[in-house]
Design a protein around this motif. Structure first.
Motif, PDB file in Angstrom:
ATOM      1  N   GLN A   1       0.145 -11.586   6.010  1.00 18.66           N
ATOM      2  CA  GLN A   1       0.348 -10.490   5.061  1.00 18.66           C
ATOM      3  C   GLN A   1       1.716 -10.659   4.384  1.00 18.66           C
ATOM      4  N   PRO A   2       1.823 -10.392   3.077  1.00 15.14           N
ATOM      5  CA  PRO A   2       3.097 -10.535   2.369  1.00 15.14           C
ATOM      6  C   PRO A   2       3.979  -9.302   2.549  1.00 15.14           C
ATOM      7  N   ALA A   3       4.534  -9.131   3.750  1.00 16.70           N
ATOM      8  CA  ALA A   3       5.239  -7.900   4.097  1.00 16.70           C
ATOM      9  C   ALA A   3       6.413  -7.604   3.160  1.00 16.70           C
ATOM     10  N   TYR A   4       7.247  -8.601   2.892  1.00 18.99           N
ATOM     11  CA  TYR A   4       8.423  -8.385   2.037  1.00 18.99           C
ATOM     12  C   TYR A   4       7.999  -7.984   0.637  1.00 18.99           C
TER      13      TYR A   4
ATOM     14  N   ARG B   1      -1.253   1.147   3.365  1.00 15.88           N
ATOM     15  CA  ARG B   1      -2.403   2.018   3.582  1.00 15.88           C
ATOM     16  C   ARG B   1      -2.824   2.611   2.247  1.00 15.88           C
ATOM     17  N   GLU B   2      -4.055   3.077   2.194  1.00 12.76           N
ATOM     18  CA  GLU B   2      -4.529   3.777   1.012  1.00 12.76           C
ATOM     19  C   GLU B   2      -5.428   4.919   1.435  1.00 12.76           C
TER      20      GLU B   2
ATOM     21  N   GLN C   1      -4.143   7.796  -5.743  1.00 18.53           N
ATOM     22  CA  GLN C   1      -2.838   7.817  -5.097  1.00 18.53           C
ATOM     23  C   GLN C   1      -2.235   6.420  -5.163  1.00 18.53           C
ATOM     24  N   CYS C   2      -1.003   6.317  -5.645  1.00 22.63           N
ATOM     25  CA  CYS C   2      -0.340   5.014  -5.734  1.00 22.63           C
ATOM     26  C   CYS C   2      -0.199   4.406  -4.344  1.00 22.63           C
ATOM     27  N   SER C   3      -0.542   3.132  -4.216  1.00 22.43           N
ATOM     28  CA  SER C   3      -0.407   2.466  -2.924  1.00 22.43           C
ATOM     29  C   SER C   3      -0.234   0.969  -3.132  1.00 22.43           C
ATOM     30  N   VAL C   4       0.411   0.338  -2.166  1.00 24.76           N
ATOM     31  CA  VAL C   4       0.528  -1.122  -2.134  1.00 24.76           C
ATOM     32  C   VAL C   4       0.004  -1.563  -0.777  1.00 24.76           C
ATOM     33  N   SER C   5      -1.118  -2.256  -0.790  1.00 26.38           N
ATOM     34  CA  SER C   5      -1.730  -2.660   0.472  1.00 26.38           C
ATOM     35  C   SER C   5      -2.563  -3.914   0.253  1.00 26.38           C
ATOM     36  N   VAL C   6      -3.087  -4.444   1.332  1.00 23.62           N
ATOM     37  CA  VAL C   6      -3.962  -5.617   1.239  1.00 23.62           C
ATOM     38  C   VAL C   6      -5.370  -5.208   1.656  1.00 23.62           C
ATOM     39  N   ASP C   7      -6.322  -6.110   1.454  1.00 22.75           N
ATOM     40  CA  ASP C   7      -7.723  -5.855   1.822  1.00 22.75           C
ATOM     41  C   ASP C   7      -7.905  -6.206   3.298  1.00 22.75           C
ATOM     42  N   ASP C   8      -7.737  -5.193   4.156  1.00 22.48           N
ATOM     43  CA  ASP C   8      -7.812  -5.441   5.599  1.00 22.48           C
ATOM     44  C   ASP C   8      -9.234  -5.736   6.072  1.00 22.48           C
ATOM     45  N   VAL C   9     -10.227  -5.247   5.368  1.00 21.99           N
ATOM     46  CA  VAL C   9     -11.607  -5.591   5.722  1.00 21.99           C
ATOM     47  C   VAL C   9     -11.794  -7.102   5.574  1.00 21.99           C
ATOM     48  N   HIS C  10     -11.305  -7.633   4.457  1.00 26.47           N
ATOM     49  CA  HIS C  10     -11.395  -9.080   4.223  1.00 26.47           C
ATOM     50  C   HIS C  10     -10.580  -9.840   5.266  1.00 26.47           C
TER      51      HIS C  10
END
Length: 302
Positions: free
Chosen positions: A296-299, A154-155, A161-170
């Motif tokens: 999604q690259p969960a690991y 999430r972001e 704010q530091c975050s690691v996430s993917v582009d969920d809109v895409h």
């Protein structure tokens, strides 16, 4: 031996006496082994092992000014996606000699607050969190106390704010584009509440792709994104006058629940209806009908 048969705890002084070194040398072996002569280091480490000495982690924390612990707060540890995220976090932390406290918020703000307070009390070095909402006060509460914070999956838009996430809109767009590419023009979007940021972003992608392809979207919302609620959504689909020919689900657990109920009702997949999930959890390809999913690259995120 004590009367209650419990072994006496071994102290730093006991190790020093047995190894015939000073207490300061034992402390260096535990905290700064690089400054200890190799032979002395080996002797003290051997004595520590022989006596079964376990360092007092809290005392070491007080001396060094920081702990070797991290907190990980996820919304649903039963979801295989977050289980894989947790594995990634734990593996990376272990390589750096950190321990991880795993906390399950169940998407409950009150439960999340309780865990945050506990982690602050424990003076963890950092917290990785998938927050229940995009409010920043909880994040600020930890940062104000010197705890490093990183958002996971999430972001908070418009805020540094530091975050690691993917582009969920895409990701949402990809799901609809895949189904329209197969010729589907009536598609159901099965998702959780839009108060969940990922759901809102994936839904935004769904709407964008649907508008570009001029397809009709049937919106079905459930309260919890699990397989049981996927079955409920499937029954709602079956009750429609005109059932869509494809279903895109906001996560794989929903998709697997939809699939299970439709198969139980004699619906052929994908001949009568196509199903696409989101996350690509480990056992999705092993379902009764292998599940197509947005990966999604969960690991790696963890």
């Amino acid at each position: 031996m004590r009367a209650d048969s419990r072994p006496m705890s071994v102290s730093l002084r006991d190790v020093a006496k047995a190894a015939k070194v000073s207490v300061g040398t034992v402390s260096n072996v535990l905290n700064r082994p690089e400054v200890v002569a190799p032979k002395t280091l080996a002797r003290v480490q051997g004595t520590i092992n022989d006596l079964g000495f376990v360092p007092n982690g809290f005392a070491r924390h007080l001396r060094s000014g920081h702990s070797r612990t991290l907190g990980l707060i996820v919304p649903d540890v039963a979801n295989p996606f977050f289980t894989e995220v947790a594995r990634g976090v734990e593996d990376a932390a272990s390589k750096r000699d950190y321990a991880v406290f795993l906390c399950n918020s169940d998407e409950s703000a009150s439960k999340e607050d309780r865990y945050i307070n506990v982690l602050i009390e424990q003076q963890v070095r950092g917290v990785l969190i998938t927050p229940t909402d995009v409010k920043s006060d909880r994040i600020d509460a930890m940062r104000d106390r010197g705890i490093a914070v990183a958002l996971v999956d999430r972001e908070i838009k418009g805020r540094k704010q530091c975050s690691v996430s993917v582009d969920d809109v895409h990701g949402g767009q990809l799901g609809i584009e895949y189904l329209t590419g197969l010729g589907h023009t009536e598609i159901a979007w099965v998702c959780g509440p839009e108060s969940i940021p990922q759901v809102a972003d994936r839904g935004e992608g769904v709407a964008k792709a649907a508008k570009l392809s001029n397809v009709e979207i049937v919106h079905l919302e459930v309260q919890l994104m699990n397989a049981t609620n996927g079955e409920v959504a499937a029954r709602d689909l079956l009750a429609l006058d005109d059932m869509p020919t494809a279903v895109f689900c906001a996560n794989d657990l929903l998709a697997l629940g939809v699939m299970r109920e439709l198969l139980n009702q004699g619906i052929r997949i994908p001949e009568q209806i196509a199903i696409v999930g989101y996350d690509d959890i480990q056992f999705a390809p092993s379902a009764a009908v292998p599940l197509t999913s947005i990966s999604q690259p969960a690991y790696q995120i963890g």
